[in-house]
Motif scaffolding. Structure first.
Motif, PDB file in Angstrom:
ATOM      1  N   SER A  78      -7.840   3.424  -1.694  1.00  0.00           N
ATOM      2  CA  SER A  78      -8.944   3.358  -0.731  1.00  0.00           C
ATOM      3  C   SER A  78      -9.920   2.226  -1.022  1.00  0.00           C
ATOM      4  O   SER A  78     -10.746   1.881  -0.159  1.00  0.00           O
ATOM      5  CB  SER A  78      -9.697   4.692  -0.710  1.00  0.00           C
ATOM      6  N   ASP A 136      -0.389   7.501   1.192  1.00  0.00           N
ATOM      7  CA  ASP A 136      -1.418   8.352   0.593  1.00  0.00           C
ATOM      8  C   ASP A 136      -2.152   7.521  -0.445  1.00  0.00           C
ATOM      9  O   ASP A 136      -1.602   7.216  -1.510  1.00  0.00           O
ATOM     10  CB  ASP A 136      -0.768   9.578  -0.055  1.00  0.00           C
ATOM     11  N   ALA A 137      -3.397   7.136  -0.140  1.00  0.00           N
ATOM     12  CA  ALA A 137      -4.149   6.233  -1.026  1.00  0.00           C
ATOM     13  C   ALA A 137      -4.275   6.763  -2.445  1.00  0.00           C
ATOM     14  O   ALA A 137      -4.406   5.984  -3.393  1.00  0.00           O
ATOM     15  CB  ALA A 137      -5.543   5.976  -0.449  1.00  0.00           C
ATOM     16  N   CYS A 170      -9.170  -3.906   0.088  1.00  0.00           N
ATOM     17  CA  CYS A 170      -9.458  -4.539   1.378  1.00  0.00           C
ATOM     18  C   CYS A 170      -8.426  -5.614   1.666  1.00  0.00           C
ATOM     19  O   CYS A 170      -8.079  -6.411   0.791  1.00  0.00           O
ATOM     20  CB  CYS A 170     -10.823  -5.211   1.360  1.00  0.00           C
ATOM     21  N   ASP A 229       0.844  -1.188   0.000  1.00  0.00           N
ATOM     22  CA  ASP A 229       0.000   0.000   0.000  1.00  0.00           C
ATOM     23  C   ASP A 229       0.880   1.239   0.000  1.00  0.00           C
ATOM     24  O   ASP A 229       2.108   1.153   0.026  1.00  0.00           O
ATOM     25  CB  ASP A 229      -0.973   0.002   1.188  1.00  0.00           C
ATOM     26  N   MET A 258     -14.932  -2.003  -4.677  1.00  0.00           N
ATOM     27  CA  MET A 258     -13.802  -2.401  -3.847  1.00  0.00           C
ATOM     28  C   MET A 258     -13.219  -3.710  -4.371  1.00  0.00           C
ATOM     29  O   MET A 258     -13.765  -4.348  -5.281  1.00  0.00           O
ATOM     30  CB  MET A 258     -14.234  -2.539  -2.391  1.00  0.00           C
ATOM     31  N   ASP A 306      -8.482   4.056  -6.437  1.00  0.00           N
ATOM     32  CA  ASP A 306      -7.181   4.252  -5.806  1.00  0.00           C
ATOM     33  C   ASP A 306      -7.045   3.303  -4.623  1.00  0.00           C
ATOM     34  O   ASP A 306      -7.850   2.378  -4.462  1.00  0.00           O
ATOM     35  CB  ASP A 306      -6.980   5.721  -5.409  1.00  0.00           C
TER      36      ASP A 306
END
Length: 330
Positions: A146, A78-79, A149, A75, A213, A144
């Motif tokens: 965010s 900053d998403a 999961c 990750d 997602m 992006d």
């Protein structure tokens, strides 16, 4: 080598090498992103640097999973600097599926649907000779960082969605170096997750159907992807009973494109070579429950598992209210 990111009991981020369900924590690096950046700068392999950084601390993987402390395998702080994208119509499927597909794409190309034309193009030109450019695949944007999961986190579906179905896939994980080159950190198992009913209404709705997602991980496979990868996709109902199960295959042996060709047609765009960015790129699938007329309900759980990637990726489907705020003119 398999690497797992997680949060320890003190709330600190950690990276561990997974061996027989035990995580051997790295001393120097607390994220796979930092580990990858250091490997690029030191001009050594990720596996070599991870081995050099092993400490004495250990954690039981199952304890971390049960406590919900797993993180996605790569990750960005900053998403907005993590792109999640993918390519479709890239997989040949099982032997029976391949035979049926080749019959569909045979004959006069003008009689084929646009999707079948795209698939045929991949079969004919998706595996070019080394150093040559092959045909470009279907490409899509998911969001992006965010939208990503980790395993054991809920996969949230907006209430305006018409469907939420799994797509068991392999994702390539990348960091862009300061030199503007894309560096593949490794691969992870994923659930690309899409709205198949929206897509089925009209293939031009594909872009809408992909803005959902996705699940990635839990482990990052360092090194090359095997030519043949096999796994199983499952759905469990709200009571934890197995509702649907199907085997899937991936890897270049089961694809109409090479990984290198898919990577070229993503990273050929200057936009995707911004130093410091992270990319999670899904390579496609030939197996999904929607094709078997399964409609997954909120509270049910997706499980995608392949021995190549260690522990299974598990995500419960949650339905959430969408929040649209009317646009105001200034």
């Amino acid at each position: 080598m398999l690497l797992v990111q997680f949060i320890d009991e003190a709330g600190s981020r950690c990276v561990g090498v997974l061996e027989q369900m035990t995580l051997h924590v790295l001393d120097t690096y607390t994220t796979t992103y930092d580990l990858a950046r250091a490997a690029i700068q030191q001009k050594i392999s990720l596996a070599e640097l991870a081995d050099k950084s092993r400490g004495q601390r250990k954690h039981a993987y199952q304890d971390l999973a049960a406590a919900g402390r797993l993180l996605a395998p790569l990750d960005h702080a900053d998403a907005a600097h993590c792109y999640v994208t993918g390519t479709g119509l890239t997989h040949l499927g099982s032997a029976d599926t391949r035979d049926a597909m080749h019959k569909k794409i045979g004959g006069d190309v003008d009689t084929l649907s646009d999707s079948m034309k795209m698939f045929r193009m991949g079969v004919e030109g998706g595996k070019p000779a080394q150093g040559q450019r092959g045909v470009q695949p279907e490409w899509f944007y998911k969001g992006d960082g965010s939208v990503v999961c980790a395993s054991e986190q809920p996969l949230r579906m907006p209430d305006f969605a018409l469907d939420g179905g799994e797509e068991p896939e392999i994702a390539g994980l990348y960091v862009i170096g300061d030199d503007g080159h894309a560096y593949r950190v490794g691969f992870a198992i994923g659930n690309e997750f899409s709205d198949h009913i929206t897509e089925r209404q009209n293939y031009l709705y594909l872009a809408h159907s992909k803005l959902r997602m996705c699940g990635v991980g839990p482990a990052l496979l360092v090194g090359d992807l095997p030519a043949h990868v096999s796994g199983t996709s499952r759905i469990y109902d709200q009571q934890g009973q197995l509702r649907w199960e199907k085997a899937f295959v991936s890897g270049e042996q089961n694809m109409s494109h090479t990984i290198a060709n898919l990577e070229y047609h993503h990273f050929k765009y200057a936009l995707f070579n911004r130093p410091g960015d992270v990319h999670i790129h899904f390579f496609g699938t030939a197996t999904l429950s929607f094709a078997d007329s399964i409609s997954v309900q909120a509270g049910e759980t997706f499980e995608v598992e392949s021995a190549t990637f260690g522990p299974a990726l598990r995500n419960r489907l949650d339905l959430v209210a969408s929040h649209y705020t009317e646009v105001k003119a200034l």
